[in-house]
Design a protein around this motif. Structure first.
Motif, mmCIF file in Angstrom:
data_model
loop_
_atom_site.group_PDB
_atom_site.id
_atom_site.type_symbol
_atom_site.label_atom_id
_atom_site.label_comp_id
_atom_site.label_asym_id
_atom_site.label_seq_id
_atom_site.Cartn_x
_atom_site.Cartn_y
_atom_site.Cartn_z
ATOM 1 N N TRP A 29 -24.234 99.129 -39.774
ATOM 2 C CA TRP A 29 -23.447 99.323 -40.997
ATOM 3 C C TRP A 29 -22.828 100.719 -41.096
ATOM 4 N N PRO A 30 -23.475 101.799 -40.636
ATOM 5 C CA PRO A 30 -22.756 103.079 -40.668
ATOM 6 C C PRO A 30 -21.503 103.076 -39.790
ATOM 7 N N GLY A 31 -21.544 102.332 -38.682
ATOM 8 C CA GLY A 31 -20.356 102.212 -37.847
ATOM 9 C C GLY A 31 -19.249 101.441 -38.532
ATOM 10 N N ILE A 32 -19.625 100.382 -39.243
ATOM 11 C CA ILE A 32 -18.645 99.632 -40.044
ATOM 12 C C ILE A 32 -18.055 100.542 -41.119
ATOM 13 N N LEU A 33 -18.915 101.297 -41.765
ATOM 14 C CA LEU A 33 -18.472 102.244 -42.791
ATOM 15 C C LEU A 33 -17.458 103.222 -42.218
ATOM 16 N N SER A 34 -17.769 103.786 -41.059
ATOM 17 C CA SER A 34 -16.869 104.748 -40.431
ATOM 18 C C SER A 34 -15.525 104.117 -40.103
ATOM 19 N N ARG A 35 -15.561 102.928 -39.544
ATOM 20 C CA ARG A 35 -14.318 102.229 -39.191
ATOM 21 C C ARG A 35 -13.453 101.987 -40.417
ATOM 22 N N GLU A 36 -14.068 101.546 -41.492
ATOM 23 C CA GLU A 36 -13.315 101.206 -42.700
ATOM 24 C C GLU A 36 -12.771 102.444 -43.403
ATOM 25 N N LEU A 37 -13.494 103.542 -43.339
ATOM 26 C CA LEU A 37 -13.046 104.760 -44.017
ATOM 27 C C LEU A 37 -11.926 105.452 -43.244
ATOM 28 N N GLY A 38 -11.950 105.368 -41.930
ATOM 29 C CA GLY A 38 -10.872 105.935 -41.139
ATOM 30 C C GLY A 38 -11.079 107.398 -40.767
ATOM 31 N N ASP A 39 -10.028 108.017 -40.277
ATOM 32 C CA ASP A 39 -10.105 109.341 -39.672
ATOM 33 C C ASP A 39 -10.294 110.478 -40.673
ATOM 34 N N ASP A 40 -10.179 110.194 -41.956
ATOM 35 C CA ASP A 40 -10.371 111.250 -42.948
ATOM 36 C C ASP A 40 -11.844 111.471 -43.286
ATOM 37 N N TYR A 41 -12.706 110.699 -42.665
ATOM 38 C CA TYR A 41 -14.144 110.795 -42.930
ATOM 39 C C TYR A 41 -14.909 110.897 -41.614
ATOM 40 N N ARG A 42 -16.015 111.640 -41.641
ATOM 41 C CA ARG A 42 -16.960 111.680 -40.531
ATOM 42 C C ARG A 42 -18.298 111.151 -41.036
ATOM 43 N N VAL A 43 -18.800 110.102 -40.400
ATOM 44 C CA VAL A 43 -20.049 109.469 -40.813
ATOM 45 C C VAL A 43 -21.149 109.858 -39.834
ATOM 46 N N VAL A 44 -22.202 110.479 -40.342
ATOM 47 C CA VAL A 44 -23.334 110.923 -39.543
ATOM 48 C C VAL A 44 -24.490 109.954 -39.764
ATOM 49 N N GLU A 45 -25.002 109.376 -38.682
ATOM 50 C CA GLU A 45 -26.119 108.432 -38.767
ATOM 51 C C GLU A 45 -27.445 109.171 -38.606
ATOM 52 N N GLU A 46 -28.341 108.998 -39.560
ATOM 53 C CA GLU A 46 -29.704 109.527 -39.474
ATOM 54 C C GLU A 46 -30.666 108.424 -39.896
ATOM 55 N N GLY A 47 -30.713 107.351 -39.105
ATOM 56 C CA GLY A 47 -31.662 106.267 -39.336
ATOM 57 C C GLY A 47 -32.846 106.403 -38.396
ATOM 58 N N LEU A 48 -34.036 106.021 -38.885
ATOM 59 C CA LEU A 48 -35.256 106.088 -38.075
ATOM 60 C C LEU A 48 -36.166 104.932 -38.473
ATOM 61 N N SER A 49 -36.544 104.128 -37.514
ATOM 62 C CA SER A 49 -37.444 103.011 -37.794
ATOM 63 C C SER A 49 -38.781 103.521 -38.344
ATOM 64 N N GLY A 50 -39.251 102.881 -39.390
ATOM 65 C CA GLY A 50 -40.536 103.250 -39.976
ATOM 66 C C GLY A 50 -40.493 104.400 -40.949
ATOM 67 N N ARG A 51 -39.314 104.893 -41.282
ATOM 68 C CA ARG A 51 -39.226 106.038 -42.199
ATOM 69 C C ARG A 51 -39.569 105.601 -43.630
ATOM 70 N N TYR A 52 -40.328 106.449 -44.312
ATOM 71 C CA TYR A 52 -40.688 106.251 -45.725
ATOM 72 C C TYR A 52 -39.914 107.250 -46.585
ATOM 73 N N THR A 53 -40.053 107.111 -47.893
ATOM 74 C CA THR A 53 -39.451 108.118 -48.760
ATOM 75 C C THR A 53 -40.264 109.413 -48.698
ATOM 76 N N VAL A 54 -41.548 109.339 -49.018
ATOM 77 C CA VAL A 54 -42.350 110.561 -49.134
ATOM 78 C C VAL A 54 -43.719 110.457 -48.464
ATOM 79 N N TRP A 55 -44.015 109.344 -47.809
ATOM 80 C CA TRP A 55 -45.359 109.131 -47.272
ATOM 81 C C TRP A 55 -45.433 109.416 -45.770
ATOM 82 N N ASP A 56 -46.645 109.784 -45.345
ATOM 83 C CA ASP A 56 -46.946 109.954 -43.931
ATOM 84 C C ASP A 56 -47.637 108.696 -43.408
#
Length: 208
Positions: A29-56
């Motif tokens: 979906w971030p790639g879809i987002l980047s494609r749809e927004l076009g060259d005026d935007y830079r989309v940085v992906e920071e996804g990580l499997s198993g990531r929580y909000t605040v827990w270890d």
């Protein structure tokens, strides 16, 4: 050019349901987002499997989203918008955690962004809080690994919307646009990524 940081878990990373491998960048979906927004935007992906909000978690170090967020904001600054989509793992892996708890965790992440000064002119970036897709029926593999109560995800929208309203950030409910693959009940398939990416693009264009 506006810069957008997508901060999330396996559904931002692009985990393929039932396989564990990763979708190609143009499928996620971030790639879809980047494609749809076009060259005026830079989309940085920071996804990580198993990531929580605040827990270890003892089995996978580095999954506490609050611990990693500020260095990543500083690394990618200046940022115009930070998209936060976390909380699925909070209720999926911890039996005591509710959707309300996940939303509280998301609120801490928003506070980190809003105090960061990592936007243009040392101001904070805008935040788009995303209520995650609802968890459906888990696969046998995920049932073995996950000890939370997936049905609690039905309350994500209610509590995430309340947090967004309280802190004054943008909000979108992913469950209005996509649902997990029936293969495992958690991860988006290609159609889900496409639908979410398109919805995100429309929302971002209205935000920044």
């Amino acid at each position: 050019m506006k810069t957008i940081l997508c901060y999330g878990d396996s559904n931002t990373w692009g985990y393929i349901p039932g396989q564990g491998r990763r979708y190609a960048p143009d499928i996620r979906w971030p790639g879809i987002l980047s494609r749809e927004l076009g060259d005026d935007y830079r989309v940085v992906e920071e996804g990580l499997s198993g990531r929580y909000t605040v827990w270890d978690e003892p089995f996978r170090p580095g999954r506490n989203g609050a611990a990693l967020l500020l260095p990543l904001l500083q690394s990618h600054a200046p940022l115009d918008l930070v998209i936060l989509m976390l909380g699925t793992n909070d209720v999926l892996h911890f039996r005591d955690n509710t959707a309300f708890d996940a939303a509280r965790g998301a609120g801490i992440l928003i506070d980190i962004v809003q105090k960061s000064g990592c936007g243009p002119d040392d101001l904070p970036p805008d935040v788009l809080l995303v209520s995650p897709p609802k968890i459906t029926r888990l696969s046998a593999e995920l049932n073995l690994k996950c000890h939370g109560l997936p049905e609690r995800s039905a309350e994500f929208e209610q509590h995430y919307a309340a947090v967004a309203s309280a802190v004054g950030c943008y909000f979108i409910d992913a469950a209005n646009y996509c649902e997990p693959s029936p293969f495992d009940g958690v991860h988006l398939d290609e159609a889900g990524h496409l639908a979410l990416g398109m919805a995100m693009a429309a929302k971002v264009q209205a935000c920044v």
